[in-house]
Design a protein around this motif. Structure first.
Motif, short mmCIF file in Angstrom:
data_model
loop_
_atom_site.label_atom_id
_atom_site.label_comp_id
_atom_site.label_asym_id
_atom_site.label_seq_id
_atom_site.Cartn_x
_atom_site.Cartn_y
_atom_site.Cartn_z
N MET A 195 0.84 -1.18 0.00
CA MET A 195 0.00 0.00 0.00
C MET A 195 0.89 1.24 0.00
O MET A 195 1.89 1.30 0.69
N ASN A 196 0.50 2.23 -0.78
CA ASN A 196 1.25 3.47 -0.86
C ASN A 196 0.65 4.47 0.12
O ASN A 196 -0.23 5.25 -0.20
N ALA A 197 1.15 4.46 1.35
CA ALA A 197 0.62 5.30 2.41
C ALA A 197 0.80 6.78 2.11
O ALA A 197 -0.06 7.60 2.45
N ASN A 198 1.90 7.14 1.45
CA ASN A 198 2.13 8.55 1.11
C ASN A 198 1.09 9.05 0.13
O ASN A 198 0.61 10.18 0.24
N VAL B 206 -1.97 7.86 -0.28
CA VAL B 206 -3.24 7.95 0.44
C VAL B 206 -3.28 9.23 1.28
O VAL B 206 -4.29 9.96 1.29
N GLU B 207 -2.22 9.51 1.96
CA GLU B 207 -2.16 10.72 2.80
C GLU B 207 -2.26 11.98 1.95
O GLU B 207 -2.95 12.94 2.32
N SER B 208 -1.62 11.99 0.80
CA SER B 208 -1.71 13.14 -0.11
C SER B 208 -3.13 13.34 -0.62
O SER B 208 -3.63 14.47 -0.69
N ILE B 209 -3.80 12.25 -0.96
CA ILE B 209 -5.19 12.35 -1.44
C ILE B 209 -6.08 12.89 -0.34
O ILE B 209 -6.95 13.74 -0.58
N ILE B 210 -5.89 12.43 0.89
CA ILE B 210 -6.68 12.92 2.02
C ILE B 210 -6.47 14.42 2.20
O ILE B 210 -7.43 15.17 2.42
#
Length: 71
Positions: free
Chosen positions: A1-4, A6-10
């Motif tokens: 999973m690309n946590a970075n 996901v965080e950027s999208i949030i």
């Protein structure tokens, strides 16, 4: 999973205005090929299929029946 990612999208979603968030939510969760309520209403108005109701008598008034209690 690309946590970075996901965080950027949030972060991007949180930066949107409430109106933009509503459009995004509509596209993500409710976008379909079905006609919208507004489309159906416009079709009914344009098609004049309910024009006969304009000639119907008003059978009921606010004084008829028992009042509906308000919570």
């Amino acid at each position: 999973m690309n946590a970075n990612l996901v965080e950027s999208i949030i972060q991007v979603i949180r930066s949107l205005s409430p109106e933009e968030q509503a459009v995004l939510e509509e596209k993500l969760f409710f976008d379909s090929d079905d006609p919208s309520t507004a489309d159906i209403l416009a079709l009914a108005l344009k098609g004049k299929g309910f024009e006969f109701l304009n000639d119907e008598p008003d059978l009921y008034s606010l004084e008829d029946g028992a009042p509906i209690p308000c919570p």
